[in-house]
Design a protein around this motif. Structure first.
Motif, mmCIF file in Angstrom:
data_model
loop_
_atom_site.group_PDB
_atom_site.id
_atom_site.type_symbol
_atom_site.label_atom_id
_atom_site.label_comp_id
_atom_site.label_asym_id
_atom_site.label_seq_id
_atom_site.Cartn_x
_atom_site.Cartn_y
_atom_site.Cartn_z
ATOM 1 N N LYS A 299 30.778 48.641 42.064
ATOM 2 C CA LYS A 299 31.116 49.619 41.027
ATOM 3 C C LYS A 299 31.844 48.904 39.893
ATOM 4 O O LYS A 299 32.737 48.112 40.126
ATOM 5 N N LYS A 300 31.415 49.189 38.673
ATOM 6 C CA LYS A 300 32.092 48.594 37.518
ATOM 7 C C LYS A 300 33.244 49.515 37.129
ATOM 8 O O LYS A 300 33.023 50.626 36.688
ATOM 9 N N ASN A 301 34.452 49.070 37.306
ATOM 10 C CA ASN A 301 35.581 49.929 36.955
ATOM 11 C C ASN A 301 36.617 49.208 36.102
ATOM 12 O O ASN A 301 37.748 49.630 35.996
ATOM 13 N N LYS A 302 36.191 48.089 35.502
ATOM 14 C CA LYS A 302 37.070 47.346 34.608
ATOM 15 C C LYS A 302 36.304 47.071 33.319
ATOM 16 O O LYS A 302 35.096 46.865 33.350
ATOM 17 N N GLU B 231 35.009 56.207 34.940
ATOM 18 C CA GLU B 231 36.416 56.097 35.317
ATOM 19 C C GLU B 231 36.757 54.622 35.333
ATOM 20 O O GLU B 231 36.263 53.864 36.164
ATOM 21 N N ILE B 232 37.571 54.222 34.390
ATOM 22 C CA ILE B 232 37.934 52.810 34.248
ATOM 23 C C ILE B 232 39.328 52.593 34.821
ATOM 24 O O ILE B 232 40.294 53.225 34.406
ATOM 25 N N GLU B 233 39.402 51.689 35.776
ATOM 26 C CA GLU B 233 40.663 51.386 36.449
ATOM 27 C C GLU B 233 41.533 50.440 35.617
ATOM 28 O O GLU B 233 42.746 50.507 35.648
ATOM 29 N N LEU B 234 40.891 49.549 34.868
ATOM 30 C CA LEU B 234 41.629 48.512 34.155
ATOM 31 C C LEU B 234 40.960 48.192 32.826
ATOM 32 O O LEU B 234 39.753 47.947 32.778
ATOM 33 N N GLU B 235 41.742 48.218 31.744
ATOM 34 C CA GLU B 235 41.277 47.770 30.428
ATOM 35 C C GLU B 235 41.909 46.415 30.154
ATOM 36 O O GLU B 235 43.124 46.253 30.294
ATOM 37 N N TYR C 232 32.850 44.281 36.091
ATOM 38 C CA TYR C 232 33.377 44.308 34.728
ATOM 39 C C TYR C 232 32.301 44.674 33.700
ATOM 40 O O TYR C 232 31.155 44.255 33.814
#
Length: 194
Positions: A5-8, A33-37, A55
């Motif tokens: 899953k891409k979440n960054k 839903e992005i966990e980290l920018e 990413y």
């Protein structure tokens, strides 16, 4: 095998950069839903993150006034071949003159600081005000540096209105770009398709 899953999401500049604006638009469009920018100081750094599982990387590639983004041109085609182009988006770009709250008038600004692309897009404003310019790694990085006192207070920054809000700077002038239809094209890359 399930793709991770891409979440960054990595993007060029800091919050308030035009690339960050493109990243936010992409996130909202796909309901991600992005966990980290991750703010990055170079396009190469963004691409390095995009090459990793999980990413997205967002980079500017071309502007309607200033042409191709030089830093993107230096990314080797063999590197880009390892990535999936997720989306290409073109957004309007409107530059503002940002200043420290201590500055009372545009006449107090002695120099302008920004990314070379932004400076090229505002050539008419710069020449008509006879301002000396200095390049910085990114528009929002320059805004952040001014807010932290790393740039003299009599220097103005060319950046977005959003950068002024984020870094507590005032907007002394708006729409500095040579063409009111100014646009930049951004690309969103990842190692695997969505």
């Amino acid at each position: 095998m399930t793709k991770p899953k891409k979440n960054k999401i990595a993007f060029f500049g800091h919050p308030g950069s035009f690339t960050h604006g493109a990243a936010v638009a992409f996130i909202e469009e796909y309901g991600l839903e992005i966990e980290l920018e991750l703010p990055c100081e170079s396009i190469a750094e963004v691409i390095d993150f995009a090459l990793q599982d999980g990413y997205f990387g967002v980079v500017p590639i071309k502007n309607s006034i200033a042409g191709n983004v030089e830093d993107f041109k230096h990314i080797a085609p063999s590197v880009l071949e390892q990535l999936t182009l997720i989306e290409e988006v073109t957004m309007p770009i409107h530059h503002c003159l940002l200043a420290s709250s201590e500055v009372k008038d545009v006449a107090e600004i002695t120099h302008l600081v920004s990314h070379r692309q932004a400076i090229r897009q505002c050539g008419n404003y710069i020449s008509s005000n006879d301002l000396e310019t200095f390049f910085y790694s990114n528009t929002s990085t320059a805004a952040k540096a001014l807010s932290l006192g790393k740039i003299p207070k009599e220097y103005g920054i060319i950046a977005s209105e959003e950068a002024a809000k984020i870094y507590g700077l005032q907007v002394l002038a708006r729409n500095l770009e040579d063409d009111p239809e100014n646009k930049t094209t951004f690309r969103i890359y990842a190692k695997h398709p969505l």
